[in-house]
Every structure is written in C-alpha cells, then in structure tokens.
Design a protein around this motif. Structure first.
Motif, mmCIF file in Angstrom:
data_model
loop_
_atom_site.group_PDB
_atom_site.id
_atom_site.type_symbol
_atom_site.label_atom_id
_atom_site.label_comp_id
_atom_site.label_asym_id
_atom_site.label_seq_id
_atom_site.Cartn_x
_atom_site.Cartn_y
_atom_site.Cartn_z
ATOM 1 N N GLU A 1 8.723 10.349 6.572
ATOM 2 C CA GLU A 1 8.906 10.380 8.026
ATOM 3 C C GLU A 1 7.870 9.531 8.749
ATOM 4 O O GLU A 1 8.169 8.886 9.749
ATOM 5 N N HIS A 2 6.656 9.530 8.221
ATOM 6 C CA HIS A 2 5.597 8.735 8.860
ATOM 7 C C HIS A 2 5.898 7.240 8.725
ATOM 8 O O HIS A 2 5.747 6.486 9.676
ATOM 9 N N ILE A 3 6.317 6.830 7.536
ATOM 10 C CA ILE A 3 6.619 5.407 7.321
ATOM 11 C C ILE A 3 7.805 4.975 8.182
ATOM 12 O O ILE A 3 7.760 3.959 8.870
ATOM 13 N N GLU B 1 0.830 -1.215 0.000
ATOM 14 C CA GLU B 1 0.000 0.000 0.000
ATOM 15 C C GLU B 1 0.865 1.265 0.000
ATOM 16 O O GLU B 1 0.563 2.243 -0.687
ATOM 17 N N HIS B 2 1.927 1.241 0.791
ATOM 18 C CA HIS B 2 2.824 2.409 0.812
ATOM 19 C C HIS B 2 3.439 2.639 -0.562
ATOM 20 O O HIS B 2 3.583 3.783 -1.012
ATOM 21 N N LYS B 3 3.804 1.561 -1.237
ATOM 22 C CA LYS B 3 4.395 1.707 -2.577
ATOM 23 C C LYS B 3 3.393 2.333 -3.538
ATOM 24 O O LYS B 3 3.755 3.131 -4.403
ATOM 25 N N SER C 1 6.390 6.526 12.662
ATOM 26 C CA SER C 1 5.213 5.961 13.325
ATOM 27 C C SER C 1 4.825 4.571 12.818
ATOM 28 O O SER C 1 4.454 3.696 13.602
ATOM 29 N N ASP C 2 4.895 4.372 11.491
ATOM 30 C CA ASP C 2 4.496 3.060 10.959
ATOM 31 C C ASP C 2 5.491 1.970 11.357
ATOM 32 O O ASP C 2 5.106 0.837 11.689
ATOM 33 N N THR C 3 6.770 2.308 11.316
ATOM 34 C CA THR C 3 7.796 1.336 11.709
ATOM 35 C C THR C 3 7.666 0.999 13.196
ATOM 36 O O THR C 3 7.861 -0.147 13.612
ATOM 37 N N THR D 1 -8.234 5.156 2.286
ATOM 38 C CA THR D 1 -8.448 3.713 2.432
ATOM 39 C C THR D 1 -7.282 3.069 3.171
ATOM 40 O O THR D 1 -7.480 2.237 4.063
ATOM 41 N N HIS D 2 -6.072 3.453 2.814
ATOM 42 C CA HIS D 2 -4.899 2.895 3.506
ATOM 43 C C HIS D 2 -4.950 3.218 5.001
ATOM 44 O O HIS D 2 -4.753 2.336 5.839
ATOM 45 N N PHE D 3 -5.242 4.465 5.330
ATOM 46 C CA PHE D 3 -5.285 4.857 6.743
ATOM 47 C C PHE D 3 -6.367 4.067 7.493
ATOM 48 O O PHE D 3 -6.146 3.596 8.607
ATOM 49 N N ALA D 4 -7.526 3.949 6.878
ATOM 50 C CA ALA D 4 -8.638 3.233 7.536
ATOM 51 C C ALA D 4 -8.250 1.773 7.799
ATOM 52 O O ALA D 4 -8.501 1.231 8.886
ATOM 53 N N LEU D 5 -7.610 1.162 6.802
ATOM 54 C CA LEU D 5 -7.216 -0.246 6.966
ATOM 55 C C LEU D 5 -6.115 -0.386 8.006
ATOM 56 O O LEU D 5 -6.126 -1.313 8.820
ATOM 57 N N GLU D 6 -5.184 0.528 7.976
ATOM 58 C CA GLU D 6 -4.084 0.465 8.938
ATOM 59 C C GLU D 6 -4.627 0.654 10.364
ATOM 60 O O GLU D 6 -4.219 -0.047 11.294
ATOM 61 N N GLU D 7 -5.562 1.579 10.512
ATOM 62 C CA GLU D 7 -6.145 1.804 11.840
ATOM 63 C C GLU D 7 -6.939 0.571 12.303
ATOM 64 O O GLU D 7 -6.959 0.246 13.487
ATOM 65 N N GLU E 1 -2.290 11.637 13.627
ATOM 66 C CA GLU E 1 -1.342 11.948 12.536
ATOM 67 C C GLU E 1 -2.027 11.769 11.183
ATOM 68 O O GLU E 1 -1.887 12.581 10.280
ATOM 69 N N HIS E 2 -2.780 10.683 11.058
ATOM 70 C CA HIS E 2 -3.509 10.432 9.811
ATOM 71 C C HIS E 2 -4.522 11.540 9.540
ATOM 72 O O HIS E 2 -4.643 12.029 8.418
ATOM 73 N N ARG E 3 -5.250 11.914 10.583
ATOM 74 C CA ARG E 3 -6.310 12.919 10.418
ATOM 75 C C ARG E 3 -5.733 14.244 9.906
ATOM 76 O O ARG E 3 -6.285 14.879 9.015
ATOM 77 N N GLU F 1 -2.860 8.279 18.952
ATOM 78 C CA GLU F 1 -1.846 9.210 18.448
ATOM 79 C C GLU F 1 -1.630 9.008 16.941
ATOM 80 O O GLU F 1 -1.511 9.958 16.179
ATOM 81 N N HIS F 2 -1.611 7.755 16.551
ATOM 82 C CA HIS F 2 -1.407 7.437 15.132
ATOM 83 C C HIS F 2 -2.572 7.955 14.283
ATOM 84 O O HIS F 2 -2.388 8.531 13.213
ATOM 85 N N LYS F 3 -3.774 7.758 14.806
ATOM 86 C CA LYS F 3 -4.963 8.235 14.086
ATOM 87 C C LYS F 3 -4.923 9.753 13.906
ATOM 88 O O LYS F 3 -5.338 10.279 12.884
#
Ligand code: FEO
Length: 168
Positions: free
Chosen positions: A120-122, A24-26, A125-127, A61-67, A84-86, A80-82
C-alpha cells in the motif's frame, strides 16, 4: 523457490518509475520473502535474527535515502511521508525486540501486515511523490548516484548481513 514468490510477487504495478527506488523496493520484497520462508521452515533463531536485522537495516537506509530525495526535491508531502516511515520502523523495531529479546515467535499475521503495508505504501504514498517529482521535472540522477554509494558503504561497514537472505 515457489513459496517465496507466492508471498509477495513483484510486478510492474509496484514500479514508481524511478529505477533506484524500484531496485530498493525489490530488495525489501526479497528480504521479506526470505523471512517468510525462514519462518515457514522454522529455520532457527540465528538465521531469522539475521534476516530481521537485514530487514530493519535495509528499511531504515531506504527510508533515509528516500527522505533525502524528497528533501532535495522540496516535496510538499515530506513531513507526512516521514511519519508513515517512522510508524513502520517502530513496528519493525517492536517485532525485532519481541523475537530477539523476549524470544517470542514471529506470527504470520505480522508478516502479512508488513506485506500489506509495503504494497500500500509503494502503490500509494511512494507513487504519489514520484508523480509529483515527475510533474516538477526534478531529476533524480544525482540522488541515485549518492544512494548507490550509500548502500555500497553500508554493505562494507556492516557485517555481511545480505548473505543471510540470498536465496539458496
Ligand atoms: Fe519507499 Fe516511502 O518508502
């Protein structure tokens, strides 16, 4: 395509170790690269609007699935992650509105901001959540299956936006 690769070149340093998330990130990187090329080449309002639509839809969609994944894993840093997405969605939304409604051009500063944010997010926070899920021994297999289904459904119900950003 060399100018596309130079804007945000994907490498293993961006892998979070979860195949579906990396995929998804790609895709997000591909869409952002396509937007950069379209803006550089002044490809016209309709094309750029389509790519922006793709970027916003795919990001949401990616954010929703990741959450959903973080919820399932009961990840402590979910709120906190949500947030950042928002904030990023608000920025993207504002960019789309400026371009589509106010007819303002897209500036490279905004594209650079999106690239920096994504990098930076990948890597941050994602890592971080990926490492936490791995330490907890949480299996992402069931979630990944759902995620693939969700994207397939989105592709069949939305207009064929993905064709707009496929490399020529
Ligand atoms: Fe992959 Fe938190 O975005």
């Amino acid at each position: 395509m060399s100018d596309i690769e130079e804007f945000f070149k994907w490498s293993d340093e961006y892998s979070v170790g979860i195949a579906e998330i990396d995929k998804e990130h790609k895709e997000l990187v591909n869409i952002l690269n396509r937007l950069f090329v379209a803006v550089s080449r002044r490809e016209g309002h309709k094309v750029i609007a389509g790519i922006l639509d793709a970027l916003l839809a795919y990001t949401q969609t990616h954010f929703a699935l990741e959450e959903r994944l973080l919820q399932q894993a009961q990840y402590a840093g979910l709120a906190e992650h949500k947030e950042e997405h928002r904030l990023l969605i608000a920025q993207l939304d504002s960019l789309c509105k400026k371009f589509m409604v106010d007819e303002k051009p897209i500036y490279f500063e905004m594209l650079s901001f999106l690239r920096t944010w994504l990098r930076e997010h990948i890597r941050g926070s994602d890592t971080k959540y990926s490492a936490a899920l791995s330490r907890a021994g949480f299996s992402t297999a069931a979630w990944a299956e759902d995620a693939e289904f969700a994207f397939a459904e989105m592709a069949s119900t939305r207009r064929q936006w993905w064709k707009l950003w496929q490399p020529a």
